[in-house]
Design a protein around this motif. Structure first.
Motif, PDB file in Angstrom:
ATOM      1  N   SER A 244       0.847  -1.189   0.000  1.00 22.53           N
ATOM      2  CA  SER A 244       0.000   0.000   0.000  1.00 22.53           C
ATOM      3  C   SER A 244       0.884   1.241   0.000  1.00 22.53           C
TER       4      SER A 244
ATOM      5  N   SER B  72       2.383   9.755  -1.190  1.00 18.40           N
ATOM      6  CA  SER B  72       1.114  10.154  -1.808  1.00 18.40           C
ATOM      7  C   SER B  72       1.326  11.334  -2.747  1.00 18.40           C
TER       8      SER B  72
ATOM      9  N   LEU C 198       3.515   7.382 -10.259  1.00 20.65           N
ATOM     10  CA  LEU C 198       3.490   5.958  -9.974  1.00 20.65           C
ATOM     11  C   LEU C 198       4.887   5.348 -10.079  1.00 20.65           C
TER      12      LEU C 198
ATOM     13  N   VAL D 201      -2.578  -0.701 -10.150  1.00 21.02           N
ATOM     14  CA  VAL D 201      -2.956   0.066  -8.966  1.00 21.02           C
ATOM     15  C   VAL D 201      -4.444  -0.156  -8.716  1.00 21.02           C
ATOM     16  N   ASN D 202      -4.758  -0.673  -7.556  1.00 14.83           N
ATOM     17  CA  ASN D 202      -6.145  -1.004  -7.206  1.00 14.83           C
ATOM     18  C   ASN D 202      -6.782  -1.910  -8.272  1.00 14.83           C
TER      19      ASN D 202
ATOM     20  N   ARG E 151      -2.436   1.472 -15.155  1.00 14.32           N
ATOM     21  CA  ARG E 151      -2.191   2.913 -15.121  1.00 14.32           C
ATOM     22  C   ARG E 151      -1.030   3.276 -16.051  1.00 14.32           C
TER      23      ARG E 151
ATOM     24  N   VAL F  28      -0.239   8.555  -7.524  1.00 13.71           N
ATOM     25  CA  VAL F  28      -0.803   7.594  -6.578  1.00 13.71           C
ATOM     26  C   VAL F  28      -1.238   8.337  -5.318  1.00 13.71           C
ATOM     27  N   LEU F  29      -2.159   7.729  -4.590  1.00 18.89           N
ATOM     28  CA  LEU F  29      -2.672   8.310  -3.354  1.00 18.89           C
ATOM     29  C   LEU F  29      -2.406   7.370  -2.189  1.00 18.89           C
TER      30      LEU F  29
ATOM     31  N   ASP G  26      -2.587   4.761   0.589  1.00 20.92           N
ATOM     32  CA  ASP G  26      -3.319   3.497   0.717  1.00 20.92           C
ATOM     33  C   ASP G  26      -3.724   2.875  -0.613  1.00 20.92           C
ATOM     34  N   ASP G  27      -3.335   3.473  -1.754  1.00 22.95           N
ATOM     35  CA  ASP G  27      -3.532   2.780  -3.027  1.00 22.95           C
ATOM     36  C   ASP G  27      -2.796   1.434  -2.964  1.00 22.95           C
ATOM     37  N   ARG G  28      -3.416   0.395  -3.506  1.00 19.43           N
ATOM     38  CA  ARG G  28      -2.791  -0.928  -3.507  1.00 19.43           C
ATOM     39  C   ARG G  28      -2.049  -1.137  -4.824  1.00 19.43           C
ATOM     40  N   VAL G  29      -0.756  -1.424  -4.711  1.00 18.98           N
ATOM     41  CA  VAL G  29       0.076  -1.688  -5.882  1.00 18.98           C
ATOM     42  C   VAL G  29       0.419  -3.173  -5.915  1.00 18.98           C
TER      43      VAL G  29
END
Length: 324
Positions: A13, A19, A23, A50-51, A55, A61-62, A64-67
Motif C-alpha cells: 500500500s 502520496s 506511480l 494500482v487497485n 495505469r 498515486v494516493l 493506501d492505493d494498492r500496488v
C-alpha cells in the motif's frame, strides 16, 4: 515481497510520504532494487497495477492505493556463456570483485562477440543474464588491467550505479607516464568525442565534466610512476587527461606520442620499453559501500607481471645511470 528467478511478485500500500507522487517514482522508492525504466515497463505492460487497474507511469498515486506486481523476470542480456578462467578477489550473493587481466575485452561487441569478460561471467554466474549489462556498472579498457566490481543482484546494481553517479565509489589507478613530473596535481577538463576521430575521446569545450587527481610515486629516467584517482568516470579519462597535459601514458597506442627514450638508453631498457605494448595503466584499488549492509569495503589488485617488469627495468636503468 518475493522475487524468484522466473517471477517477480510484490504487493504493498502507498504510504503517506509517497502520496501524490508519480506511480513510477513511488514504486522505485518502494522497490529500490529495480530500476525506474524496468518499473515503467511493468506499468506499460500491465504487470504492475494500482487497485487492480492498469495505469500510466506518470499517473499519481494516493495514500493506501494498492500496488500489485506480477512480472516475468526477462533476461536482460542474450550473450553466450563461455568457460573462461576468472581471477576472483571476492564473491558473495550481491557482488563479484575480480582482477581483470590486460587483453580481455569487457563487453561483447562487433569484432569481439566472444571471449569477453561478460561471456566468462555468464558461465560463472548464470543469474547475471537477468541483471542489466550482465552486472557491469563500470568497465576497464581492453588493455587496462586491475580491479572491477560486478553487480550480482538487482539491489546491488541499483546501489553501485548510484554510488558511481554520486562519486562515492573510490577508484585508484597506477600508471607510468612519459616525462618527469615534479609533483602531483588535479586535472579538471571536460571530455567528449574527438571532433574528427570519432573512435577517440578528447578534451573538448562541450564535453562532460571530468576530474582526475594524480600524485607522483617516483620519477625514473624520463618517466614518472603515478597514482590516479577519479572523481568522474569518463571513457579513457586518465589516458585523455594525461595526454592533455603532455604526459601521455607509456605504451598508449591511441593517445600516446612517439616513444622518447631516456638519454643513454641501453639495450636492456630498450627491449623492455619496446616490448610493453599496452597503456601502462592498472586499476589498483576499489572502495565502496556494500549494497546489502552499507559496510565499507576495500579491495586491491597487485600489479601484473608486465607492469612490475617495466618498473623494475626503469628503476634498474636509473641506478645504472647514476652509478656511471
Amino acid at each position: 515481497m518475493t522475487s524468484g528467478t522466473e517471477r517477480i511478485e510484490a504487493s504493498f500500500s502507498v504510504p503517506p510520504e509517497l502520496s501524490d507522487q508519480r506511480l513510477d517514482q513511488a514504486v522505485a522508492r518502494l522497490m529500490p532494487e529495480h530500476s525506474r525504466s524496468r518499473i515503467q515497463g511493468w506499468v506499460r505492460s500491465g504487470e504492475l497495477t494500482v487497485n487492480g487497474e492498469k495505469r500510466r507511469p506518470r499517473d499519481r498515486v494516493l495514500v493506501d492505493d494498492r500496488v500489485d506486481v506480477a512480472a516475468q523476470a526477462e533476461a536482460e542480456v542474450t550473450w553466450e556463456a563461455e568457460a573462461i578462467d576468472l581471477d576472483i578477489v571476492h564473491e558473495d550473493e550481491h557482488l563479484i570483485v575480480l582482477n581483470k587481466p590486460a587483453g580481455l575485452v569487457v563487453h561483447p561487441a562487433a569484432g569481439h562477440e566472444a571471449g569477453t569478460l561478460v561471456n566468462a561471467l555468464l558461465h560463472h554466474a548464470p543469474e547475471l543474464e537477468r541483471i542489466p549489462r550482465a552486472g557491469i556498472v563500470h568497465r576497464l579498457d581492453k588493455d587496462t588491467s586491475g580491479i572491477m566490481v560486478v553487480a550480482r543482484s538487482l539491489e546491488a546494481h541499483t546501489s553501485l550505479v548510484a554510488q558511481l553517479q554520486e562519486r562515492r565509489m573510490g577508484r585508484e589507478y597506477q600508471a607510468v607516464c612519459l616525462g618527469e613530473l615534479t609533483g602531483g596535481g588535479r586535472i579538471e577538463q571536460p571530455i567528449g568525442r574527438h571532433p574528427q576521430q570519432r573512435k577517440k575521446m578528447a578534451v573538448v569545450p562541450d564535453g562532460r565534466p571530468a576530474v582526475t587527481h594524480y600524485r607522483l610515486v617516483r620519477r625514473m629516467a624520463g618517466f614518472s610512476h603515478i597514482r590516479c584517482q577519479l572523481e568522474s568516470g569518463r571513457t579513457h579519462q586518465i589516458r585523455v587527461h594525461m595526454a592533455h597535459i603532455r604526459h601521455p601514458l607509456l605504451g598508449d597506442p591511441v593517445y600516446g606520442s612517439r616513444m622518447r627514450y631516456p638519454r643513454g638508453t641501453d639495450e636492456e631498457l630498450r627491449s623492455v620499453l619496446d616490448g610493453f605494448r599496452r597503456q601502462a595503466l592498472h586499476a589498483a584499488r576499489l572502495e565502496l559501500a556494500h549494497p546489502a549492509t552499507d559496510e565499507f569495503c576495500e579491495w586491491e589488485a597487485p600489479l601484473p607481471a608486465d607492469f612490475r617488469q617495466l618498473l623494475d627495468a626503469l628503476s634498474a636503468f636509473e641506478e645504472r645511470r647514476s652509478a656511471s
